[in-house]
Design a protein around this motif. Structure first.
Motif, PDB file in Angstrom:
ATOM      1  N   ALA A 148      -1.337 -15.935   1.796  1.00  0.00           N
ATOM      2  CA  ALA A 148      -2.745 -15.950   1.880  1.00  0.00           C
ATOM      3  C   ALA A 148      -3.448 -15.828   3.186  1.00  0.00           C
ATOM      4  O   ALA A 148      -4.642 -15.954   3.271  1.00  0.00           O
ATOM      5  CB  ALA A 148      -3.070 -17.612   1.458  1.00  0.00           C
ATOM      6  N   PHE A 149      -2.399 -15.063   3.936  1.00  0.00           N
ATOM      7  CA  PHE A 149      -2.885 -15.089   5.353  1.00  0.00           C
ATOM      8  C   PHE A 149      -2.809 -13.443   5.902  1.00  0.00           C
ATOM      9  O   PHE A 149      -2.751 -13.392   7.002  1.00  0.00           O
ATOM     10  CB  PHE A 149      -1.962 -16.099   6.212  1.00  0.00           C
ATOM     11  CG  PHE A 149      -1.967 -17.409   5.690  1.00  0.00           C
ATOM     12  CD1 PHE A 149      -3.016 -18.181   5.963  1.00  0.00           C
ATOM     13  CD2 PHE A 149      -0.852 -17.853   5.159  1.00  0.00           C
ATOM     14  CE1 PHE A 149      -2.969 -19.537   5.471  1.00  0.00           C
ATOM     15  CE2 PHE A 149      -0.487 -19.311   4.771  1.00  0.00           C
ATOM     16  CZ  PHE A 149      -1.797 -20.049   4.833  1.00  0.00           C
ATOM     17  N   CYS A 150      -2.550 -12.760   4.955  1.00  0.00           N
ATOM     18  CA  CYS A 150      -2.353 -11.198   5.504  1.00  0.00           C
ATOM     19  C   CYS A 150      -3.724 -10.534   4.957  1.00  0.00           C
ATOM     20  O   CYS A 150      -3.782 -10.677   3.585  1.00  0.00           O
ATOM     21  CB  CYS A 150      -1.183 -10.652   5.158  1.00  0.00           C
ATOM     22  SG  CYS A 150      -0.964  -9.888   3.466  1.00  0.00           S
ATOM     23  N   PRO A 151      -4.270  -9.754   5.853  1.00  0.00           N
ATOM     24  CA  PRO A 151      -5.290  -8.761   5.269  1.00  0.00           C
ATOM     25  C   PRO A 151      -5.082  -8.002   3.978  1.00  0.00           C
ATOM     26  O   PRO A 151      -6.022  -7.977   2.786  1.00  0.00           O
ATOM     27  CB  PRO A 151      -5.974  -7.944   6.409  1.00  0.00           C
ATOM     28  CG  PRO A 151      -5.220  -8.925   7.387  1.00  0.00           C
ATOM     29  CD  PRO A 151      -4.200  -9.455   6.968  1.00  0.00           C
ATOM     30  N   SER A 152      -4.008  -7.225   3.889  1.00  0.00           N
ATOM     31  CA  SER A 152      -3.561  -6.356   2.814  1.00  0.00           C
ATOM     32  C   SER A 152      -3.383  -7.220   1.549  1.00  0.00           C
ATOM     33  O   SER A 152      -3.769  -6.942   0.574  1.00  0.00           O
ATOM     34  CB  SER A 152      -2.477  -5.592   3.040  1.00  0.00           C
ATOM     35  OG  SER A 152      -2.413  -4.705   4.226  1.00  0.00           O
ATOM     36  N   CYS A 153      -3.298  -8.565   1.672  1.00  0.00           N
ATOM     37  CA  CYS A 153      -2.753  -9.246   0.431  1.00  0.00           C
ATOM     38  C   CYS A 153      -4.132  -9.810  -0.054  1.00  0.00           C
ATOM     39  O   CYS A 153      -4.517  -9.909  -1.159  1.00  0.00           O
ATOM     40  CB  CYS A 153      -2.000 -10.519   0.862  1.00  0.00           C
ATOM     41  SG  CYS A 153      -0.156 -10.217   1.254  1.00  0.00           S
ATOM     42  N   ASP A 154      -5.086 -10.180   0.799  1.00  0.00           N
ATOM     43  CA  ASP A 154      -6.477 -10.389   0.474  1.00  0.00           C
ATOM     44  C   ASP A 154      -7.038  -9.580  -0.338  1.00  0.00           C
ATOM     45  O   ASP A 154      -7.842  -9.873  -1.308  1.00  0.00           O
ATOM     46  CB  ASP A 154      -7.285 -10.796   1.859  1.00  0.00           C
ATOM     47  CG  ASP A 154      -6.776 -12.169   2.374  1.00  0.00           C
ATOM     48  OD1 ASP A 154      -6.106 -13.075   1.711  1.00  0.00           O
ATOM     49  OD2 ASP A 154      -7.414 -12.487   3.681  1.00  0.00           O
ATOM     50  N   GLN A 155      -6.963  -8.068   0.281  1.00  0.00           N
ATOM     51  CA  GLN A 155      -7.659  -7.122  -0.578  1.00  0.00           C
ATOM     52  C   GLN A 155      -6.954  -7.158  -1.916  1.00  0.00           C
ATOM     53  O   GLN A 155      -7.721  -6.968  -3.046  1.00  0.00           O
ATOM     54  CB  GLN A 155      -7.530  -5.870   0.277  1.00  0.00           C
ATOM     55  CG  GLN A 155      -8.278  -4.828  -0.419  1.00  0.00           C
ATOM     56  CD  GLN A 155      -7.828  -3.309   0.399  1.00  0.00           C
ATOM     57  OE1 GLN A 155      -7.347  -3.620   1.412  1.00  0.00           O
ATOM     58  NE2 GLN A 155      -8.710  -2.306   0.193  1.00  0.00           N
TER      59      GLN A 155
END
Length: 181
Positions: free
Chosen positions: A84-91
């Motif tokens: 839940a804490f990485c920008p690529s995962c968020d996207q």
């Protein structure tokens, strides 16, 4: 300074600004293509490697029930390692939140306990099985060193392929040949 020189300087200034804006527009348009080309050409070796067996670890659902990967044997599955804490995962997760599609094979999101708690907020699709393990044991034992990372498993819980998904479509595209078998 005479009026003709002021006009020349003004015209040159306008041309420089217009060229700069054109260049920025061009870079903005080709940036996704450059990123994909770079990822394709400079792709590092991803782990786990093809043929690696899935280790047995306890994976917890939101209600505390425990699943071990051996329960998945007999059916292909896609594991998605994300936080839940990485920008690529968020996207990628935002794409999952907005898709109306569902893959043809089970998808299990594997996260650490803190991330899983955040991701179980009810906004992800119900077909996405969210599991967490203690101290990222599964990721560590499989050699997962980045997120997001997708691992396609065969019927025998062996790694068929490993890839970095950049969009939801990447997950569905990877699931198609397996689901067709």
């Amino acid at each position: 300074m005479s009026l003709p020189w002021i006009m020349v300087i003004l015209v040159l200034s306008v041309l420089v600004v217009a060229q700069g804006l054109t260049l920025i527009g061009l870079i903005t348009r080709i940036e996704p293509l450059l990123a994909r080309a770079e990822a394709h050409l400079m792709a590092p070796d991803l782990t786990p490697a093809q043929g690696t067996s899935l280790p047995e670890v306890d994976l917890y659902a939101a209600d505390g029930t425990v699943t071990r990967p051996s329960a998945w044997a007999g059916h292909p599955r896609l594991l998605l390692f994300a936080t839940a804490f990485c920008p690529s995962c968020d996207q990628l997760l935002d794409g999952l939140r907005t898709t109306s599609l569902a893959p043809d094979l089970p998808v299990t999101l594997i996260a650490g306990e803190d991330s899983a708690t955040i991701l179980r907020d009810g906004t992800l699709p119900t077909w996405l099985d969210i599991r967490h393990d203690i101290d990222s044991e599964l990721a560590d034992r499989m050699g997962v060193d980045r997120t997001p990372l997708a691992v396609l498993l065969d019927e025998d819980n062996r790694v068929r392929s490993t890839f970095v998904p950049h969009a939801v479509e990447d997950l569905f595209r990877a699931a198609e040949p397996v689901a067709a078998h």
